[in-house]
Each structure stands twice: as structure tokens, then as C-alpha cells.
Scaffold this motif. Structure first.
Motif, PDB file in Angstrom:
ATOM      1  N   TYR A 181       0.823  -1.214   0.000  1.00  0.00           N
ATOM      2  CA  TYR A 181       0.000   0.000   0.000  1.00  0.00           C
ATOM      3  C   TYR A 181       0.855   1.262   0.000  1.00  0.00           C
ATOM      4  O   TYR A 181       0.532   2.241  -0.667  1.00  0.00           O
ATOM      5  N   ARG A 182       1.954   1.231   0.751  1.00  0.00           N
ATOM      6  CA  ARG A 182       2.858   2.384   0.775  1.00  0.00           C
ATOM      7  C   ARG A 182       3.427   2.622  -0.624  1.00  0.00           C
ATOM      8  O   ARG A 182       3.488   3.745  -1.095  1.00  0.00           O
ATOM      9  N   ARG A 183       3.860   1.544  -1.271  1.00  0.00           N
ATOM     10  CA  ARG A 183       4.426   1.662  -2.621  1.00  0.00           C
ATOM     11  C   ARG A 183       3.377   2.229  -3.587  1.00  0.00           C
ATOM     12  O   ARG A 183       3.668   3.123  -4.368  1.00  0.00           O
ATOM     13  N   ARG A 184       2.178   1.707  -3.516  1.00  0.00           N
ATOM     14  CA  ARG A 184       1.136   2.186  -4.433  1.00  0.00           C
ATOM     15  C   ARG A 184       0.769   3.640  -4.159  1.00  0.00           C
ATOM     16  O   ARG A 184       0.516   4.406  -5.090  1.00  0.00           O
ATOM     17  N   SER A 185       0.728   4.030  -2.907  1.00  0.00           N
ATOM     18  CA  SER A 185       0.424   5.414  -2.546  1.00  0.00           C
ATOM     19  C   SER A 185       1.504   6.355  -3.055  1.00  0.00           C
ATOM     20  O   SER A 185       1.216   7.410  -3.635  1.00  0.00           O
ATOM     21  N   LEU A 186       2.747   5.973  -2.856  1.00  0.00           N
ATOM     22  CA  LEU A 186       3.863   6.783  -3.328  1.00  0.00           C
ATOM     23  C   LEU A 186       3.875   6.847  -4.851  1.00  0.00           C
ATOM     24  O   LEU A 186       4.088   7.912  -5.436  1.00  0.00           O
ATOM     25  N   GLU A 187       3.598   5.737  -5.483  1.00  0.00           N
ATOM     26  CA  GLU A 187       3.553   5.692  -6.943  1.00  0.00           C
ATOM     27  C   GLU A 187       2.430   6.594  -7.473  1.00  0.00           C
ATOM     28  O   GLU A 187       2.618   7.333  -8.444  1.00  0.00           O
ATOM     29  N   GLN A 188       1.283   6.557  -6.834  1.00  0.00           N
ATOM     30  CA  GLN A 188       0.163   7.405  -7.252  1.00  0.00           C
ATOM     31  C   GLN A 188       0.505   8.883  -7.098  1.00  0.00           C
ATOM     32  O   GLN A 188       0.237   9.691  -7.991  1.00  0.00           O
ATOM     33  N   ALA A 189       1.121   9.249  -5.985  1.00  0.00           N
ATOM     34  CA  ALA A 189       1.521  10.648  -5.770  1.00  0.00           C
ATOM     35  C   ALA A 189       2.539  11.074  -6.819  1.00  0.00           C
ATOM     36  O   ALA A 189       2.473  12.200  -7.344  1.00  0.00           O
TER      37      ALA A 189
END
Length: 171
Positions: A78-86
Motif C-alpha cells: 500500500y505504501r508503494r502504491r500510494s507513493l507511486e500514485q503521488a
């Protein structure tokens, strides 16, 4: 690879752990993620971590241990996906001619994830001082004023942050 196997955990113990709990763990992850592919990937990653941690022979409650390892992997996902989205949102604001290539995007995202992981290991005050000095370019005096601390405290926390970075680099 045979050399990764610890002397205390045998093939049979690892095989039994995998056979007895892989299906359960995959189902447990699928319920939490609502995605079979992600669940399968994280279940596999969980068993790789167990193999590398050399703990298969000493688990009293294997499902509890596997769930704990898997929870950490879910948080990382989830952290990776959140950072990727940002990152993608910030990238969308740039003119197209300045957009990085696909290879550059992967390298940048990997770097952002490494930085995020490094910063996550610091305390809040240490992280704030580190970012004020390193990212914002503030002097120790200005960082102290911003954070409401003494210059000595800034020096102490910056040294702590830099030591943390060096230890991660060594690992």
C-alpha cells in the motif's frame, strides 16, 4: 538455492510449513486485498522471508507468524502504491516534453521508495530536522528556529539521521 537453507530448518520442515499453510495464507491475503494476483504474490513473498529469516524450524504458531510477516508486506504494498500514485499525479502536472522515460520512471520510483523507507525509520523530530537541513537547505540556526529547538539539538538529531542513513547503506 540450497545455500540459503539454515542448518536447523530442513527441507522437510520448510516443505511442511509451505504445504500446511500456503493455501490458508493466500486466502487470508485475498480477503484483505480483494485481489488474487496480489494475494498470491504476497503469500510467496512471505514464504521467501521465512526462508531467509531461517525460522521455519522454531515456529510454535506458524499462522500467527505468517500473518505478521504478510501484514508487513501488505503495508509495504500500500505504501508503494500510494507513493507511486503521488508520483504519477506530480508527473501529470509536468509538460509532456519533460516527462521521463518509462525506465527513468522506474528508477525514480525505486529511489523514492528507498528514501521513504529511510525516512520512515527516523523519529519525527529527527526526520523534520534532517529534511529541513538536507532538503530545504536551512542552516542549523534556521532549522533550530523552525523546529523550536536549540542548535545543539539540531546537530544531535542531524548526526542521528546521518548515522541512520549510513547504517541503512551498509545493510
Amino acid at each position: 538455492m540450497l545455500t540459503l537453507l539454515p542448518e536447523t530448518a530442513t527441507h522437510a520442515q520448510l516443505d511442511a510449513l509451505y504445504r500446511n499453510h500456503h493455501g490458508w495464507l493466500k486466502g487470508w491475503l485475498r480477503q484483505r486485498l480483494n485481489n488474487s494476483a496480489d494475494a498470491a504474490d504476497l503469500a510467496q513473498d512471505t514464504f521467501v522471508r521465512v526462508l531467509l529469516a531461517r525460522t521455519a524450524d522454531s515456529l510454535r504458531e506458524p499462522r500467527h507468524y505468517l500473518a505478521t510477516v504478510a501484514r508487513g508486506l501488505v503495508i509495504d504494498l500500500y505504501r508503494r502504491r500510494s507513493l507511486e500514485q503521488a508520483y504519477l499525479e506530480a508527473l501529470a502536472l509536468r509538460p509532456e516534453q519533460y516527462a521521463p522515460s518509462a525506465e527513468e520512471r522506474v528508477l525514480i520510483l525505486d529511489s523514492l521508495l528507498a528514501i521513504d523507507q529511510m525516512l520512515d525509520g527516523m523519529g519525527e523530530r529527527t526526520r523534520g530536522i534532517f529534511l529541513a537541513v538536507q532538503l530545504d537547505g536551512l542552516s542549523y540556526e534556521k532549522a533550530a528556529a523552525r523546529m523550536g529547538v536549540s542548535v545543539t539539538t539540531v546537530r544531535k538529531h542531524l548526526a542521528k539521521a546521518l548515522l541512520h542513513c549510513l547504517m541503512l547503506e551498509e545493510a
